[in-house]
Design a protein around this motif. Structure first.
Motif, PDB file in Angstrom:
ATOM      1  N   PRO A 185       0.326  -1.222  -0.092  1.00 43.36           N
ATOM      2  CA  PRO A 185      -0.075   0.210  -0.224  1.00 43.36           C
ATOM      3  C   PRO A 185       1.166   1.391  -0.209  1.00 43.36           C
ATOM      4  CG  PRO A 185      -0.663  -1.152   1.726  1.00 43.36           C
ATOM      5  CD  PRO A 185       0.233  -1.924   0.798  1.00 43.36           C
ATOM      6  N   LEU A 186       1.948   1.225   0.698  1.00 46.03           N
ATOM      7  CA  LEU A 186       3.012   2.538   1.069  1.00 46.03           C
ATOM      8  C   LEU A 186       3.569   2.595  -0.733  1.00 46.03           C
ATOM      9  CD1 LEU A 186       4.274   1.734   4.297  1.00 46.03           C
ATOM     10  CD2 LEU A 186       2.710   3.478   3.607  1.00 46.03           C
ATOM     11  N   ILE A 187       3.538   1.242  -0.962  1.00 49.94           N
ATOM     12  CA  ILE A 187       4.170   2.361  -3.013  1.00 49.94           C
ATOM     13  C   ILE A 187       3.373   2.672  -3.769  1.00 49.94           C
ATOM     14  CG2 ILE A 187       4.811   0.653  -4.749  1.00 49.94           C
ATOM     15  CD1 ILE A 187       6.775  -1.171  -2.977  1.00 49.94           C
ATOM     16  N   LEU A 188       1.539   1.707  -3.504  1.00 51.12           N
ATOM     17  CA  LEU A 188       0.694   2.117  -4.521  1.00 51.12           C
ATOM     18  C   LEU A 188       0.130   3.826  -4.353  1.00 51.12           C
ATOM     19  CD1 LEU A 188      -1.709  -0.473  -3.998  1.00 51.12           C
ATOM     20  CD2 LEU A 188      -0.231  -0.210  -5.935  1.00 51.12           C
ATOM     21  N   LEU A 189       0.831   4.303  -2.702  1.00 53.27           N
ATOM     22  CA  LEU A 189       0.322   6.082  -2.583  1.00 53.27           C
ATOM     23  C   LEU A 189       1.285   6.141  -3.268  1.00 53.27           C
ATOM     24  CD1 LEU A 189      -1.204   7.531  -1.096  1.00 53.27           C
ATOM     25  CD2 LEU A 189      -0.120   7.029   1.160  1.00 53.27           C
ATOM     26  N   ALA A 190       2.598   6.081  -3.369  1.00 48.42           N
ATOM     27  CA  ALA A 190       3.917   6.432  -3.645  1.00 48.42           C
ATOM     28  C   ALA A 190       3.525   6.931  -5.009  1.00 48.42           C
ATOM     29  CB  ALA A 190       4.910   5.937  -3.642  1.00 48.42           C
ATOM     30  N   GLN A 191       3.511   5.537  -5.836  1.00 49.88           N
ATOM     31  CA  GLN A 191       2.414   5.612  -6.970  1.00 49.88           C
ATOM     32  C   GLN A 191       2.004   6.465  -7.438  1.00 49.88           C
ATOM     33  OE1 GLN A 191       2.537   1.690  -8.008  1.00 49.88           O
ATOM     34  NE2 GLN A 191       3.775   1.359  -8.514  1.00 49.88           N
ATOM     35  N   ASN A 192       0.218   6.901  -7.035  1.00 50.29           N
ATOM     36  CA  ASN A 192       0.006   8.218  -7.157  1.00 50.29           C
ATOM     37  C   ASN A 192      -0.516   9.154  -6.936  1.00 50.29           C
ATOM     38  OD1 ASN A 192      -2.162   5.672  -7.400  1.00 50.29           O
ATOM     39  ND2 ASN A 192      -3.115   5.745  -5.277  1.00 50.29           N
ATOM     40  N   ARG A 193       0.756   9.075  -6.114  1.00 51.23           N
ATOM     41  CA  ARG A 193       1.004  10.767  -6.007  1.00 51.23           C
ATOM     42  C   ARG A 193       2.024  11.082  -7.059  1.00 51.23           C
ATOM     43  NH1 ARG A 193       1.395  13.253  -0.876  1.00 51.23           N
ATOM     44  NH2 ARG A 193       3.182  14.200  -1.556  1.00 51.23           N
ATOM     45  N   GLN A 194       2.967  10.436  -7.477  1.00 48.43           N
ATOM     46  CA  GLN A 194       3.766  10.196  -8.719  1.00 48.43           C
ATOM     47  C   GLN A 194       2.936  10.682 -10.074  1.00 48.43           C
ATOM     48  OE1 GLN A 194       6.612  11.480  -8.892  1.00 48.43           O
ATOM     49  NE2 GLN A 194       6.625  11.855 -10.530  1.00 48.43           N
ATOM     50  N   ASP A 195       1.974   9.632  -9.888  1.00 49.68           N
ATOM     51  CA  ASP A 195       0.642  10.257 -10.919  1.00 49.68           C
ATOM     52  C   ASP A 195       0.260  11.481 -11.489  1.00 49.68           C
ATOM     53  OD1 ASP A 195       1.184   7.151 -11.899  1.00 49.68           O
ATOM     54  OD2 ASP A 195      -0.342   6.610 -11.012  1.00 49.68           O
ATOM     55  N   ASP A 196      -0.295  11.639  -9.396  1.00 51.48           N
ATOM     56  CA  ASP A 196      -0.871  13.020 -10.227  1.00 51.48           C
ATOM     57  C   ASP A 196       0.430  14.076  -9.926  1.00 51.48           C
ATOM     58  OD1 ASP A 196      -3.097  12.601  -8.979  1.00 51.48           O
ATOM     59  OD2 ASP A 196      -3.203  12.138  -6.515  1.00 51.48           O
ATOM     60  N   ARG A 197       1.424  14.427  -9.870  1.00 48.49           N
ATOM     61  CA  ARG A 197       2.379  14.949 -10.098  1.00 48.49           C
ATOM     62  C   ARG A 197       2.946  15.070 -11.384  1.00 48.49           C
ATOM     63  NH1 ARG A 197       5.196  13.957  -5.875  1.00 48.49           N
ATOM     64  NH2 ARG A 197       6.189  12.289  -6.699  1.00 48.49           N
ATOM     65  N   ASP A 198       2.659  13.429 -12.403  1.00 45.35           N
ATOM     66  CA  ASP A 198       2.883  14.018 -13.282  1.00 45.35           C
ATOM     67  C   ASP A 198       1.908  14.208 -14.461  1.00 45.35           C
ATOM     68  OD1 ASP A 198       5.500  12.935 -13.164  1.00 45.35           O
ATOM     69  OD2 ASP A 198       4.282  10.700 -13.469  1.00 45.35           O
ATOM     70  N   ARG A 199       0.003  14.281 -13.797  1.00 40.63           N
ATOM     71  CA  ARG A 199      -0.887  14.558 -14.800  1.00 40.63           C
ATOM     72  C   ARG A 199      -0.353  15.751 -14.376  1.00 40.63           C
ATOM     73  NH1 ARG A 199      -4.361  12.586 -11.518  1.00 40.63           N
ATOM     74  NH2 ARG A 199      -4.167  10.444 -12.039  1.00 40.63           N
ATOM     75  N   VAL A 200      -0.459  16.791 -13.060  1.00 37.85           N
ATOM     76  CA  VAL A 200      -0.407  18.216 -13.391  1.00 37.85           C
ATOM     77  C   VAL A 200       1.237  19.257 -14.012  1.00 37.85           C
ATOM     78  CG1 VAL A 200       0.424  19.794 -12.054  1.00 37.85           C
ATOM     79  CG2 VAL A 200      -0.921  18.445 -11.253  1.00 37.85           C
ATOM     80  N   ASN A 201       2.239  18.322 -13.954  1.00 38.54           N
ATOM     81  CA  ASN A 201       3.126  18.195 -14.864  1.00 38.54           C
ATOM     82  C   ASN A 201       2.905  18.177 -16.570  1.00 38.54           C
ATOM     83  OD1 ASN A 201       4.519  19.217 -13.107  1.00 38.54           O
ATOM     84  ND2 ASN A 201       6.096  17.041 -13.027  1.00 38.54           N
ATOM     85  N   LEU A 202       1.982  17.321 -17.294  1.00 37.99           N
ATOM     86  CA  LEU A 202       1.846  17.205 -18.218  1.00 37.99           C
ATOM     87  C   LEU A 202       0.736  18.090 -18.932  1.00 37.99           C
ATOM     88  CD1 LEU A 202       1.500  12.912 -18.933  1.00 37.99           C
ATOM     89  CD2 LEU A 202       2.928  14.574 -19.977  1.00 37.99           C
ATOM     90  N   GLU A 203      -0.078  18.368 -18.057  1.00 36.91           N
ATOM     91  CA  GLU A 203      -1.361  19.884 -18.300  1.00 36.91           C
ATOM     92  C   GLU A 203      -0.513  21.418 -18.506  1.00 36.91           C
ATOM     93  OE1 GLU A 203      -5.125  21.252 -19.022  1.00 36.91           O
ATOM     94  OE2 GLU A 203      -4.346  19.317 -18.759  1.00 36.91           O
ATOM     95  N   GLN A 204       0.515  21.239 -17.615  1.00 35.19           N
ATOM     96  CA  GLN A 204       1.310  21.914 -17.801  1.00 35.19           C
ATOM     97  C   GLN A 204       1.733  22.401 -19.095  1.00 35.19           C
ATOM     98  OE1 GLN A 204       3.742  22.227 -13.987  1.00 35.19           O
ATOM     99  NE2 GLN A 204       2.297  23.278 -13.025  1.00 35.19           N
TER     100      GLN A 204
END
Length: 194
Positions: free
Chosen positions: A105-124
């Motif tokens: 679960p900790l790895i999944l949480l870290a991946q979700n946070r990274q996905d959110d950051r990637d999504r924001v970066n892709l939008e920018q």
């Protein structure tokens, strides 16, 4: 005596039982008691990312391998009364399962946070690309307008060729001789200068 003074103060300020019991919307409510402790989700997310990064390193794999080897060697070769996990190594299996149940679960949480950051970066990046394309199209239109405008501007070579053509025409009219231009007009105001 005190109740009379309180009644007078309420009458002077206009406070009634109805206004005292109303909830004030312009002031924050007092904090409510919570049964569960509060935590900062950002701090927990950062901690989970640090743990996930550590779990993905070679140092963790080597350390875990060393612990498992020491565990097995100790429980096989130590005297019987010092062994804490006999041959099927049930306790070792339990510890590894516990570690895996927390790590996943900790790895999944870290991946979700990274996905959110990637999504924001892709939008920018997408917005930046749209601005770049719009700027490029604008500059292309401006360059095309300048080219069209320059097509109508007299260049030095064109003026030179026109003057040469005029000189040839004048020479042909005057029989190939030297052309004498009329004298300059006197300086001053002309009738045509109005």
């Amino acid at each position: 005596m005190a109740p009379e003074r309180e009644v007078r103060e309420r009458a002077a300020t206009g406070a009634t039982a109805a206004t005292r019991s109303r909830i004030r919307l312009d002031q924050p409510q007092p904090p409510r008691r919570r049964l569960l402790p509060e935590y900062d989700p950002e701090a927990f997310g950062r901690l989970s990312e640090r743990i996930a990064r550590f779990l993905g390193t070679g140092r963790f794999i080597v350390g875990m391998t060393v612990v498992v080897i020491l565990w097995v060697v100790w429980n096989v070769s130590a005297p019987r009364d010092l062994r804490f996990d006999t041959y099927p190594f049930i306790f070792l299996t339990l510890m590894l399962s516990l570690q895996a149940s927390y790590a996943a679960p900790l790895i999944l949480l870290a991946q979700n946070r990274q996905d959110d950051r990637d999504r924001v970066n892709l939008e920018q990046d997408r917005k930046q690309n749209e601005r770049s394309i719009a700027d490029t199209e604008y500059l292309t239109r401006e360059i095309a307008a300048l080219r069209v405008g320059l097509g109508e501007v007299a260049t030095r070579d064109w003026i030179r060729s026109e003057i040469e053509d005029l000189v040839k025409d004048v020479e042909e009219r005057h029989g190939g001789g030297r052309v004498v231009f009329p004298a300059e007009r006197p300086r001053g105001r002309d009738v045509d200068d109005r």
